[in-house]
Design a protein around this motif. Structure first.
Motif, PDB file in Angstrom:
ATOM      1  N   GLY A 286       0.823  -1.203   0.000  1.00 38.75           N
ATOM      2  CA  GLY A 286       0.000   0.000   0.000  1.00 38.75           C
ATOM      3  C   GLY A 286       0.854   1.249   0.000  1.00 38.75           C
ATOM      4  N   ASP A 287       0.204   2.387  -0.224  1.00 33.55           N
ATOM      5  CA  ASP A 287       0.894   3.671  -0.207  1.00 33.55           C
ATOM      6  C   ASP A 287       1.012   4.186   1.223  1.00 33.55           C
ATOM      7  OD1 ASP A 287       1.026   3.640  -2.997  1.00 33.55           O
ATOM      8  OD2 ASP A 287      -0.976   4.544  -3.168  1.00 33.55           O
ATOM      9  N   GLY A 288       1.689   5.313   1.377  1.00 34.35           N
ATOM     10  CA  GLY A 288       1.778   5.936   2.680  1.00 34.35           C
ATOM     11  C   GLY A 288       0.411   6.375   3.178  1.00 34.35           C
ATOM     12  N   LYS A 289       0.254   6.432   4.492  1.00 33.67           N
ATOM     13  CA  LYS A 289      -1.046   6.756   5.078  1.00 33.67           C
ATOM     14  C   LYS A 289      -0.853   7.593   6.329  1.00 33.67           C
ATOM     15  CE  LYS A 289      -5.313   4.517   6.661  1.00 33.67           C
ATOM     16  NZ  LYS A 289      -6.025   3.224   6.783  1.00 33.67           N
ATOM     17  N   THR A 290      -1.707   8.617   6.481  1.00 34.86           N
ATOM     18  CA  THR A 290      -1.673   9.474   7.662  1.00 34.86           C
ATOM     19  C   THR A 290      -3.001   9.375   8.400  1.00 34.86           C
ATOM     20  OG1 THR A 290      -0.138  11.025   6.619  1.00 34.86           O
ATOM     21  CG2 THR A 290      -1.377  11.815   8.521  1.00 34.86           C
ATOM     22  N   MET A 291      -2.941   9.107   9.685  1.00 38.96           N
ATOM     23  CA  MET A 291      -4.123   9.027  10.535  1.00 38.96           C
ATOM     24  C   MET A 291      -4.052  10.130  11.588  1.00 38.96           C
ATOM     25  SD  MET A 291      -4.174   4.870  11.058  1.00 38.96           S
ATOM     26  CE  MET A 291      -2.473   4.883  11.624  1.00 38.96           C
TER      27      MET A 291
END
Length: 578
Positions: A286-291
């Motif tokens: 998957g790609d980068g993710k920000t939560m």
């Protein structure tokens, strides 16, 4: 690592005044900076269960353990201007070296560059290294070095600034990965806190940045190769405490956290094969993710004589991580009608950020390429009753119940189904997978202290250990935990301590290649017990020698990847203060 105490206005509203650590006689090499509300932390008077981890020995600098006492009440300072002064020490530095064959090495040093009543600047470093052979005659090794610095300054009597930073490089190996067995992690943390107080109003503002990253590629949980992940966490927080009277206050806390994971690779978990749905925990790239996570925590606190309470609620908003809105209680009640009895009841919960650094401490051989959403602890309840002290002895009875959703627990990749099947290896890799948990815990503790020369305690904790009915902080699902400690000072310069811990009924579950709806497979991690003996002899106030041998019985239970833990190990060395 070095433990630094940051004095915040919020802490002033909830606890007696303490001072920031400089170089004192008792030096603990462990860093712990968390001036704000912890993510989804239980409000509990009980120490969390210690999980079996990669064997690491820290150099002992605390000469005498703390005395056992009846649990204290929630306390508050009277509304007043002032920050506690920075504690000074006659020593500016320390150094320590410990070694144990065949290879176990610990080095620690620190120096106080500035040591004044209103300012302090400390620098420090710590090195830990070990190697040993597992049941496959493979050499497992690890070398870790940390450097850090912290600064504190008082502005008059009412304002305080605290800054700290540290960097850790940790090299370890996975000898079963023949192509690239050497791995490392990089971690660094920066923390800042500003606190102030004016008459009845106290406030604080904090900021923190944390980075943790793996090296290499994941080769077991995927048909190809996935790059290792890294995690960056930014957190800003603030809060106030307003004293209505000298016994009560209203408090508010807010914090905002952003968690970014590069290459957010997730487990596929289930797949249909030949018309049958099976669990196949393969990583999907998957790609980068920000939560994001926003926390609001108002509370009211009151203390008077034999009664004190903190009544609050924790409201949270999570973004890009499943469920959006969360609410949990934040309540603690203490009753102490007489000096020999105390009762504490607490309720807590909240959203939990799964930090890679914390997961790595639980399982150092975890997947290097897995990304994790938040977990949720909707509700926890804990009750403790303490009787004593009577002639130096006290008894504590405690119990609790907790609910945790999407909680991360260790799972394994079965060797027979791995990408490189082998007849002599049961497990190829380990990972974390989510499970919903509900469980109680219960136990008792007996403690006794005679003058300053003898101190002893025995504690038992019980909890269920099935797949879905396990206490959420108990990652090895141990059903019975027995802990015993004793410290004796036969003569003034000498302190001898001994400890024993038994973790029985340890187990690990995995859904690898099981059909959906069936019971997961169970692995026996074996009972883990460790008998440890140590001694410290102080030649002078600034020169001492120490020796500590751990796991004397040589019990080698399994870690989460079913490799044996280290056998007999320890540290023998000397420490100086200057």
């Amino acid at each position: 690592m070095k433990r630094q105490h940051i004095i915040l206005a919020a802490a002033l509203a909830a606890a007696p005044a303490v001072s920031a650590q400089t170089l004192t006689k008792e030096i603990v090499i462990e860093r712990e900076i968390d001036p704000t509300l912890p993510e989804a932390a239980r409000i509990s008077n009980f120490p969390s269960l210690v999980q079996p981890q990669a064997p690491v020995s820290r150099l002992p600098f605390v000469d005498v353990t703390a005395a056992t006492r009846v649990l204290g009440m929630l306390s508050m300072l009277e509304p007043a201007n002032g920050q506690p002064a920075i504690t000074l020490s006659p020593y500016r530095g320390y150094a320590s070296l410990g070694y144990f064959p065949a290879y176990k090495l610990g080095i620690s040093a620190g120096y106080s560059i500035i040591a004044k009543p209103a300012s302090s600047l400390n620098v420090w470093t710590q090195f830990d290294g070990y190697s040993y052979k597992d049941q496959y005659d493979e050499t497992l090794k690890r070398n870790s070095v940390t450097v850090g610095a912290d600064f504190s300054h008082l502005f008059g009597r009412t304002k305080r600034l605290d800054l700290s930073a540290d960097f850790t490089y940790n090299a370890y190996n996975k000898p079963w990965e023949e192509e690239d067995p050497n791995h490392h992690t990089l971690a660094f943390d920066i923390d800042a806190a500003w606190s102030a107080r004016h008459n009845a109003l106290a406030y604080y503002v904090t900021g923190a940045f944390s980075h943790f990253g793996f090296s290499g590629k994941e080769i077991h949980l995927t048909n190809g190769r996935l790059d290792a992940v890294s995690q960056n966490i930014i957190k800003v927080a603030g809060g106030t405490a307003y004293f209505i009277t000298d016994k009560s206050s209203v408090n508010g806390h807010v914090d905002v956290s952003f968690v970014h994971t590069g290459h957010f690779n997730t487990l596929l978990n289930d797949m249909t094969v030949g018309g049958t749905s099976i669990w196949l925990p393969a990583l999907i790239g998957g790609d980068g993710k920000t939560m994001g996570l926003i926390t609001l925590a108002p509370s009211y606190r009151y203390t008077s004589g034999a009664f004190s309470t903190s009544l609050g609620v924790k409201a949270q908003i999570a973004t890009n991580s499943g469920k959006t809105f969360h609410i949990a209680p934040d309540v603690k009640i203490n009753v102490r009608p007489v000096s020999t009895f105390a009762a504490t009841l607490s309720f807590g919960g909240g959203e939990h950020i799964n930090r890679l650094s914390a997961l790595y401490n639980i399982d150092p051989y975890m997947s290097v390429a897995q990304g994790y959403k938040f977990s949720e602890v909707p509700f926890t309840a804990d009750l403790s009753l303490t009787f004593g002290p009577f002639y130096g002895a006290s008894v504590e009875l405690f119990g609790g119940y907790a609910v945790a959703n999407d909680w991360l627990m260790p799972e394994v990749l079965d060797g027979a189904g791995g990408p490189n099947p082998s007849s002599n290896r049961l497990i190829y890799g380990s990972m974390f997978n989510t499970v919903d948990l509900r469980a109680v815990r219960y136990g008792a503790k007996f403690a006794w202290k005679y003058n300053k020369n003898i101190e002893a305690s025995v504690k038992y904790t019980g909890a269920p250990g099935s797949y879905r009915h396990s206490y959420y902080l108990n990652h090895d699902r141990a059903r019975h935990v027995l802990e015993a400690n004793m410290s004796v000072t036969p003569i003034a310069p000498l302190t001898v301590d001994a400890s024993f811990e038994l973790r029985a009924g340890r187990s690990l579950y995995t859904r690898w290649f099981t059909t959906v709806g069936s019971e997961p497979m169970k692995y026996d991690l074996l009972n883990a017990n460790s008998l440890n003996i140590g001694a410290t002899y102080r030649f002078t106030d600034c020169i001492s020698a120490f020796a500590r041998v751990e796991n004397i019985l040589g019990r080698r239970a399994y870690m989460y990847n079913l490799l044996e833990q280290q056998g007999i190990h320890g540290l023998i060395g000397a420490a100086v203060k200057f």
